[in-house]
Motif scaffolding. Structure first.
Motif, short mmCIF file in Angstrom:
data_model
loop_
_atom_site.label_atom_id
_atom_site.label_comp_id
_atom_site.label_asym_id
_atom_site.label_seq_id
_atom_site.Cartn_x
_atom_site.Cartn_y
_atom_site.Cartn_z
N ALA A 1 31.28 74.02 53.88
CA ALA A 1 31.14 72.79 54.19
C ALA A 1 31.36 71.82 53.14
O ALA A 1 30.64 71.95 52.09
CB ALA A 1 29.66 72.97 54.65
N LYS B 1 25.32 68.91 54.95
CA LYS B 1 25.69 70.15 54.64
C LYS B 1 24.80 71.21 54.71
O LYS B 1 24.92 72.09 55.37
CB LYS B 1 26.72 70.09 53.25
N THR B 2 23.62 70.89 53.80
CA THR B 2 22.60 71.76 53.84
C THR B 2 22.05 72.22 55.30
O THR B 2 21.63 73.22 55.65
CB THR B 2 21.49 71.29 52.97
N ASP C 1 24.31 77.20 48.68
CA ASP C 1 24.07 75.82 48.65
C ASP C 1 24.51 74.96 47.50
O ASP C 1 24.19 75.73 46.39
CB ASP C 1 22.53 75.43 49.11
N THR D 1 28.27 75.47 50.77
CA THR D 1 28.43 73.91 50.72
C THR D 1 28.47 73.31 49.24
O THR D 1 28.36 73.92 48.36
CB THR D 1 26.76 73.42 51.16
N ASN E 1 29.73 69.49 47.40
CA ASN E 1 30.15 67.96 47.40
C ASN E 1 31.41 67.52 46.71
O ASN E 1 31.66 66.37 46.47
CB ASN E 1 28.86 67.31 46.74
N MET F 1 32.89 67.22 56.13
CA MET F 1 31.89 66.11 56.62
C MET F 1 31.78 65.00 55.98
O MET F 1 30.75 64.26 56.03
CB MET F 1 30.60 67.18 56.48
#
Length: 275
Positions: free
Chosen positions: A111, A119-120, A174, A205, A207, A239
């Motif tokens: 993600a 996302k989490t 994560d 996930t 960023n 996302m």
């Protein structure tokens, strides 16, 4: 034996049901017996109802145990996620992933998106779905996992921890990219991905887009090797984009991994050939 037979039947029944580990039988048999008597229900139906309640409660307890073992920071379901807030996220695709068939195929999920896009939440929801399907799940952040790996290495219990991580049917990592990793930490994390390659599913996930991952791992070749394994069988959830389109390999058209992987894995020493 004589003393046992002289004890009240209700007391013996309580003892035996506890020994057989049938708590729902113990809790419900009297109430259900009265209900069935009022309804004129036959004895096999009475036993069937007791068995059904025991099985339902046992499955509920197993799910609760898997959730505790997963070490989720909080329990969130996909039902509570606002898909309208993230137009780029394909709700149908997420629902397909919630069936957990990708775990049976040992596929991975990534993600990608800006901070605050959920996302989490999606990772927690898919993890909860896996627990409800009877699958073992482990949840951690990338920074916490690297810290745990380095601590285990220093205490000479790294092999035990690696076996524990490898045993999860789904390992959720994560916040990859929030904190740059040391050389040792990056190598230990890479080993986790490598050991799970085609052996167990990983949900990551991040960023950061893929071309910025070398900044996290501190090595283009290590990052290339990691992406090569992680994206071999992968479902990518974008996302923060304007569109969410996946081709047959579940990669959005905006992401072309092969040239990036080849570039990252290309050695800097002239004359060296990647085999």
């Amino acid at each position: 034996m004589t003393e046992t037979l002289q004890q009240p039947p209700a007391l013996l029944l309580t003892h035996h049901l506890k020994a057989l580990k049938l708590p729902t039988f113990l809790r419900e048999y009297d109430r259900l017996a009265k209900q069935c008597a009022e309804e004129g229900t036959d004895f096999p139906t009475y036993l069937l109802r007791l068995c059904e309640q025991e099985l339902i409660d046992r499955e509920r307890r197993l799910i609760e145990r898997r959730i505790r073992t997963a070490r989720f920071p909080t329990v969130k379901s996909l039902d509570s996620f606002d898909f309208t807030a993230i137009p780029s996220l394909n709700k149908v695709r997420v629902a397909e992933l919630a069936r957990c068939e990708y775990i049976a195929r040992r596929d991975n999920v990534i993600a990608l998106g800006n901070s605050g896009t959920g996302k989490t939440h999606i990772a927690l929801g898919l993890g909860l779905a896996a627990c409800q399907k009877g699958l073992s799940v482990g949840f951690t952040t990338a920074a916490a996992l690297v810290h745990e790996l380095m601590e285990a290495r220093d205490e000479k219990r790294l092999l035990r921890l690696q076996k524990q991580l490898a045993a999860y049917r789904l390992l959720i990592i994560d916040e990859l990219g929030f904190v740059p990793l040391s050389k040792v930490g990056a190598e230990l994390l890479f080993e986790v991905f490598s050991q799970r390659y085609e052996q167990g599913s990983v949900l990551v996930t991040s960023n950061l887009p893929f071309d910025e991952w070398p900044e996290v791992f501190g090595s283009e070749r290590l990052t290339g090797a990691l992406l090569d394994r992680l994206t071999h069988h992968v479902h990518i959830l974008e996302m923060n984009g304007d569109s969410y389109r996946l081709n047959q390999t579940d990669l959005p058209p905006s992401i072309s991994l092969n040239p990036l992987i080849m570039h990252l894995m290309m050695p800097k020493t002239p004359g060296y050939v990647v085999m």
